[in-house]
Motif scaffolding. Sequence first.
Motif, PDB file in Angstrom:
ATOM      1  N   UNK A   1       0.839  -1.174   0.000  1.00  0.00           N
ATOM      2  CA  UNK A   1       0.000   0.000   0.000  1.00  0.00           C
ATOM      3  C   UNK A   1       0.890   1.245   0.000  1.00  0.00           C
ATOM      4  N   UNK A   2       0.528   2.238  -0.780  1.00  0.00           N
ATOM      5  CA  UNK A   2       1.286   3.485  -0.867  1.00  0.00           C
ATOM      6  C   UNK A   2       1.103   4.305   0.409  1.00  0.00           C
ATOM      7  N   UNK A   3       2.185   4.935   0.853  1.00  0.00           N
ATOM      8  CA  UNK A   3       2.165   5.719   2.083  1.00  0.00           C
ATOM      9  C   UNK A   3       2.291   7.207   1.801  1.00  0.00           C
ATOM     10  N   UNK A   4       1.405   8.025   2.405  1.00  0.00           N
ATOM     11  CA  UNK A   4       1.534   9.475   2.224  1.00  0.00           C
ATOM     12  C   UNK A   4       2.853   9.964   2.803  1.00  0.00           C
ATOM     13  N   UNK A   5       3.443  10.910   2.114  1.00  0.00           N
ATOM     14  CA  UNK A   5       4.716  11.462   2.557  1.00  0.00           C
ATOM     15  C   UNK A   5       5.909  10.704   2.026  1.00  0.00           C
ATOM     16  N   UNK A   6       5.737   9.391   1.786  1.00  0.00           N
ATOM     17  CA  UNK A   6       6.831   8.557   1.289  1.00  0.00           C
ATOM     18  C   UNK A   6       6.663   8.209  -0.183  1.00  0.00           C
ATOM     19  N   UNK A   7       5.468   7.774  -0.557  1.00  0.00           N
ATOM     20  CA  UNK A   7       5.212   7.351  -1.937  1.00  0.00           C
ATOM     21  C   UNK A   7       4.541   8.442  -2.771  1.00  0.00           C
ATOM     22  N   UNK A   8       3.974   9.411  -2.122  1.00  0.00           N
ATOM     23  CA  UNK A   8       3.369  10.584  -2.760  1.00  0.00           C
ATOM     24  C   UNK A   8       3.311  11.675  -1.703  1.00  0.00           C
ATOM     25  N   UNK A   9       3.222  12.960  -2.105  1.00  0.00           N
ATOM     26  CA  UNK A   9       3.170  14.025  -1.103  1.00  0.00           C
ATOM     27  C   UNK A   9       1.975  13.838  -0.164  1.00  0.00           C
ATOM     28  N   UNK A  10       2.254  13.917   1.133  1.00  0.00           N
ATOM     29  CA  UNK A  10       1.211  13.788   2.138  1.00  0.00           C
ATOM     30  C   UNK A  10       0.634  15.146   2.496  1.00  0.00           C
ATOM     31  N   UNK A  11      -0.570  15.146   3.041  1.00  0.00           N
ATOM     32  CA  UNK A  11      -1.196  16.376   3.519  1.00  0.00           C
ATOM     33  C   UNK A  11      -1.112  16.370   5.037  1.00  0.00           C
ATOM     34  N   UNK A  12      -0.454  17.392   5.558  1.00  0.00           N
ATOM     35  CA  UNK A  12      -0.281  17.505   6.994  1.00  0.00           C
ATOM     36  C   UNK A  12      -0.933  18.759   7.534  1.00  0.00           C
ATOM     37  N   UNK A  13      -0.884  18.888   8.857  1.00  0.00           N
ATOM     38  CA  UNK A  13      -1.436  20.057   9.528  1.00  0.00           C
ATOM     39  C   UNK A  13      -0.599  20.329  10.771  1.00  0.00           C
ATOM     40  N   UNK A  14      -0.675  21.548  11.245  1.00  0.00           N
ATOM     41  CA  UNK A  14       0.036  21.897  12.461  1.00  0.00           C
ATOM     42  C   UNK A  14      -0.652  23.029  13.177  1.00  0.00           C
ATOM     43  N   UNK A  15      -0.295  23.198  14.438  1.00  0.00           N
ATOM     44  CA  UNK A  15      -0.873  24.265  15.235  1.00  0.00           C
ATOM     45  C   UNK A  15       0.229  24.932  16.052  1.00  0.00           C
ATOM     46  N   UNK A  16       0.409  26.223  15.812  1.00  0.00           N
ATOM     47  CA  UNK A  16       1.325  27.031  16.623  1.00  0.00           C
ATOM     48  C   UNK A  16       0.511  27.519  17.819  1.00  0.00           C
ATOM     49  N   UNK A  17       0.859  27.029  19.003  1.00  0.00           N
ATOM     50  CA  UNK A  17       0.144  27.385  20.224  1.00  0.00           C
ATOM     51  C   UNK A  17       0.988  28.421  20.959  1.00  0.00           C
ATOM     52  N   UNK A  18       0.396  29.586  21.209  1.00  0.00           N
ATOM     53  CA  UNK A  18       1.124  30.718  21.794  1.00  0.00           C
ATOM     54  C   UNK A  18       0.561  31.071  23.163  1.00  0.00           C
ATOM     55  N   UNK A  19       1.480  31.463  24.078  1.00  0.00           N
ATOM     56  CA  UNK A  19       1.084  31.952  25.401  1.00  0.00           C
ATOM     57  C   UNK A  19       2.162  32.898  25.920  1.00  0.00           C
ATOM     58  N   UNK A  20       1.779  34.121  26.215  1.00  0.00           N
ATOM     59  CA  UNK A  20       2.692  35.099  26.825  1.00  0.00           C
ATOM     60  C   UNK A  20       4.002  35.259  26.042  1.00  0.00           C
ATOM     61  N   UNK A  21       3.911  35.361  24.708  1.00  0.00           N
ATOM     62  CA  UNK A  21       5.092  35.554  23.878  1.00  0.00           C
ATOM     63  C   UNK A  21       5.940  34.306  23.679  1.00  0.00           C
ATOM     64  N   UNK A  22       5.398  33.155  24.075  1.00  0.00           N
ATOM     65  CA  UNK A  22       6.120  31.891  23.914  1.00  0.00           C
ATOM     66  C   UNK A  22       5.318  30.949  23.035  1.00  0.00           C
ATOM     67  N   UNK A  23       6.033  30.001  22.422  1.00  0.00           N
ATOM     68  CA  UNK A  23       5.410  29.006  21.558  1.00  0.00           C
ATOM     69  C   UNK A  23       5.654  27.618  22.143  1.00  0.00           C
ATOM     70  N   UNK A  24       4.660  26.758  22.023  1.00  0.00           N
ATOM     71  CA  UNK A  24       4.786  25.386  22.508  1.00  0.00           C
ATOM     72  C   UNK A  24       5.491  24.549  21.441  1.00  0.00           C
ATOM     73  N   UNK A  25       6.587  23.908  21.833  1.00  0.00           N
ATOM     74  CA  UNK A  25       7.339  23.042  20.931  1.00  0.00           C
ATOM     75  C   UNK A  25       7.554  21.676  21.577  1.00  0.00           C
ATOM     76  N   UNK A  26       7.638  20.659  20.735  1.00  0.00           N
ATOM     77  CA  UNK A  26       7.932  19.312  21.202  1.00  0.00           C
ATOM     78  C   UNK A  26       9.081  18.750  20.368  1.00  0.00           C
ATOM     79  N   UNK A  27       9.859  17.865  20.992  1.00  0.00           N
ATOM     80  CA  UNK A  27      11.018  17.285  20.303  1.00  0.00           C
ATOM     81  C   UNK A  27      10.643  15.902  19.774  1.00  0.00           C
ATOM     82  N   UNK A  28      10.849  15.734  18.458  1.00  0.00           N
ATOM     83  CA  UNK A  28      10.469  14.504  17.756  1.00  0.00           C
ATOM     84  C   UNK A  28      11.462  13.371  18.018  1.00  0.00           C
TER      85      UNK A  28
END
Length: 135
Positions: A1-28
């Motif tokens: 089976x074909x995989x998005x992102x690997x076999x064809x361009x995938x559709x992703x989404x993201x959310x920049x969450x802001x609080x008091x001049x800071x952004x929430x980040x996570x390490x992959x």
Amino acid sequence: MALPGSDFPGVGCGLAILRDGKILLCRRLKAPEAGHWNIVGGKVDHMERAENAARREAEEESGLSIHSTRFLCISEQVIEADQQHWISLIYVTEDFSGEPHLTEPDKLSDIGWFDLSALPQPLSRFAADAVRALG
């Protein structure tokens, strides 16, 4: 089976969450861009609106309850090292409740608030595009 992102361009989404001049980040922990700091986000499921997917992914990854969001930018990630290609719609919010915590320790190693003028490195392409759009 074909995989998005690997076999064809995938559709992703993201959310920049802001609080008091800071952004929430996570390490992959996993590809693409393992070890990079990222905004919360992921894959848009079939028949799911990207804005709803961004909210869902943010809640799954951070434990926050996300309320209203607005469109921020589009990001295209062509990551040759991981052979990944994604086109992502990124949203932004300051309208949420709760405190973030690691809810997916198998995917993320750390999560926290960072001042927009002192961001950890390396940033993922996805996060860098969001930060640039916020500027």
